[in-house]
Scaffold this active site. Structure first.
Site, PDB file in Angstrom:
ATOM      1  N   GLU A 190     -25.832  22.101 -17.057  1.00  0.00           N
ATOM      2  CA  GLU A 190     -26.285  21.538 -18.437  1.00  0.00           C
ATOM      3  C   GLU A 190     -27.509  22.358 -18.905  1.00  0.00           C
ATOM      4  OE1 GLU A 190     -27.683  17.504 -17.861  1.00  0.00           O
ATOM      5  OE2 GLU A 190     -25.578  16.715 -17.207  1.00  0.00           O
ATOM      6  N   GLU A 228     -19.810  15.218 -13.535  1.00  0.00           N
ATOM      7  CA  GLU A 228     -20.795  14.055 -13.417  1.00  0.00           C
ATOM      8  C   GLU A 228     -20.338  12.937 -14.359  1.00  0.00           C
ATOM      9  OE1 GLU A 228     -25.140  14.862 -14.200  1.00  0.00           O
ATOM     10  OE2 GLU A 228     -25.035  16.949 -13.053  1.00  0.00           O
TER      11      GLU A 228
HETATM   12  O1  IFM Z   1     -29.811  12.916 -13.023  1.00  0.00           O
HETATM   13  C1  IFM Z   1     -29.275  13.818 -14.204  1.00  0.00           C
HETATM   14  C2  IFM Z   1     -28.600  15.008 -13.634  1.00  0.00           C
HETATM   15  O2  IFM Z   1     -29.654  16.008 -12.992  1.00  0.00           O
HETATM   16  C3  IFM Z   1     -28.103  15.853 -14.663  1.00  0.00           C
HETATM   17  N1  IFM Z   1     -27.142  15.205 -15.491  1.00  0.00           N
HETATM   18  C4  IFM Z   1     -27.695  14.110 -16.027  1.00  0.00           C
HETATM   19  C5  IFM Z   1     -28.158  13.039 -14.892  1.00  0.00           C
HETATM   20  C6  IFM Z   1     -28.626  11.581 -15.295  1.00  0.00           C
HETATM   21  O3  IFM Z   1     -29.499  11.713 -16.352  1.00  0.00           O
END
Ligand code: IFM
Length: 450
Positions: A167, A353
């Protein structure tokens, strides 16, 4: 082939975490401080001044956590490496004890038959590099390339899926625009440099992987959030396109098309000298897969004078939201996957994710009912399946997160885990969502239609 009620053969089922969010022991065995260690120790920077000092104590309990992954029937585990454990000063002096920790973790995963997906940089940067300007410093790309090279050498053959960055949008948006993550800056011109150097660092890491004869595959992970205009007004449509370019195309256009989106020029402060053409050749180094982190969508409207984007989010009050105020919008996952295929071509994709924070009650009698999270997972997995049925080459899904953990500036109150962590005792309790996910995995998805 995908069947109407199952996922394709070979589909990877996993869960994800990141180093600073779960490991604890941030300075153990010769590690240097990270930017997040320093930031969280600065009063007022995180909710209730929470730090990652203990977190889930995974640094010491990793074997128990791997056993939980195995008990849930998961075939893959996505985690990140703390750069400051490997290079305490960011570059130069190597700390072999840092490598040893990840070697032990990899051994444990191998014994459990779980495939590692390893992220090189999930936001925690050696503080020494932060001191030099962090990602806004042009040399960061080279230091990242050196760090990556060291890990490829150390773990070649043992790790078959590498992710360069997690990200990059968040690193830049929160670190250099909103100032809510380290280095806590608010400058669009630094943001522009940081974004570009992250991309160059990514390219150098991919080059190092190929040059090192790395076995396996390497990719990038981005967070995507579809943007919808609040109305058909041309101003709202333009605001939507601006934010779409800023959030969804800023990294992918350079990586796949070798240029930045024109719409970035409409953002206050996104100006400066043109970057050299050679940078774009580096950034465009072909990758083997793309990871997509998906949580929500946003509906936006034009907001003249609201720097730097001239746009604002419109709350969808009637829709369900998570504890972080993110709208639950599973259709957006399918539309993101289809959009990536349409715009950038047919490359292997992973959902690296997906998950939700809800205000769980503490477990009682060894059980924690989290029906909202079960519902969230079900809807998003169905959306992922629908995308596969429409031809997306989706290879796997990683739930965020394996464990409740340190949710950055939000501290520990926002819980994303499939597994509850009692931070006082470090006891782990599988939530109903973990049991649900286990059934999904066991049945290769069929559970979703039961
Ligand atoms: O916890 C974060 C993660 O580190 C990166 N993506 C989003 C998640 C939730 O906010």
């Amino acid at each position: 082939m995908t069947s109407p009620h199952q996922f394709p053969t070979g589909f990877v089922w996993g869960a994800a975490t990141s180093a600073y969010q779960i490991e604890g022991s941030p300075l153990a065995d010769g590690a240097g401080p990270s930017n997040w260690h320093r930031f969280s120790h600065t009063p007022g920077r995180t909710e209730r001044d929470a730090t990652g000092d203990r977190a889930c104590d995974h640094y010491r309990r990793y074997a128990d956590d791997v056993a939980l992954l195995r008990d849930m029937g998961l075939g893959a585990y996505r985690f990140s490496i703390a750069w400051s454990r490997i290079f305490p000063d960011g570059h130069g002096r190597l700390n072999t004890k840092g490598l040893d920790f990840y070697r032990r973790l990899l051994d444990c995963l191998a014994d459990a038959g779980i495939e590692p997906f390893v992220t090189l940089h999930h936001w925690d940067l050696p503080a020494a590099l932060d001191d030099r300007g962090g990602w806004a410093h042009r040399d960061m790309a080279g230091w990242f390339g050196d760090y990556a090279h060291q890990l490829f050498r150390a773990f070649n053959g043992r790790v078959r899926h590498w992710v360069t960055l997690n990200e990059p949008w968040v690193i830049v948006q929160e670190g250099y625009v909103a100032g809510t993550h380290p280095p806590g800056r608010r400058s669009m011109s630094l943001a522009r440099q940081a974004a570009h150097n992250l991309l160059r660092g990514h390219g150098l890491a991919v080059q190092a992987f190929r040059a090192d004869g790395g076995e396996g595959r390497i990719g990038l992970v981005v967070n995507l959030e579809p943007k919808y205009a609040a109305s058909e007004r041309p101003e709202d449509l333009a605001a939507m396109r601006r934010l779409h370019a800023w959030m969804n195309r800023l990294y992918l256009d350079p990586v796949f098309l070798g240029r930045y989106p024109d719409e970035l020029g409409e953002i206050d402060g996104w100006t400066g000298e043109a970057f050299p053409a050679a940078d774009f050749r580096l950034i465009r180094e072909p990758i083997d897969f793309l990871g997509i982190n998906y949580y929500s969508r946003s509906v936006v409207r034009d907001a003249p004078g609201l720097a730097p984007f001239g746009a604002e989010r419109v709350l969808q009050a009637q829709a369900p939201h998570t504890a972080l105020g993110w709208e639950v919008f599973a259709e957006g996952l399918k539309s993101c996957l289809l959009w990536v295929k349409r715009r950038y071509g047919d490359l292997p994709l992973y959902i690296t994710e997906n998950g939700a924070a809800f205000d769980d009650e503490p477990p009682t009698g060894g059980r924690l009912a989290d029906p909202l999270r079960v519902d969230y997972l079900r809807r998003h997995l169905l959306a992922a399946h629908a995308a596969i049925a429409e031809g997306v080459d989706l290879r796997g899904y990683f739930a965020w997160s394996l464990l409740d953990n340190f949710e950055w500036a939000f501290g520990y109150d926002k819980r994303f885990g499939l597994i509850h962590v009692d931070y006082a005792t470090q006891a782990r309790t599988l939530k109903d969502s973990a049991h649900f996910y286990r059934r999904v995995v066991e049945s290769h998805g069929a559970e979703l239609w039961r």
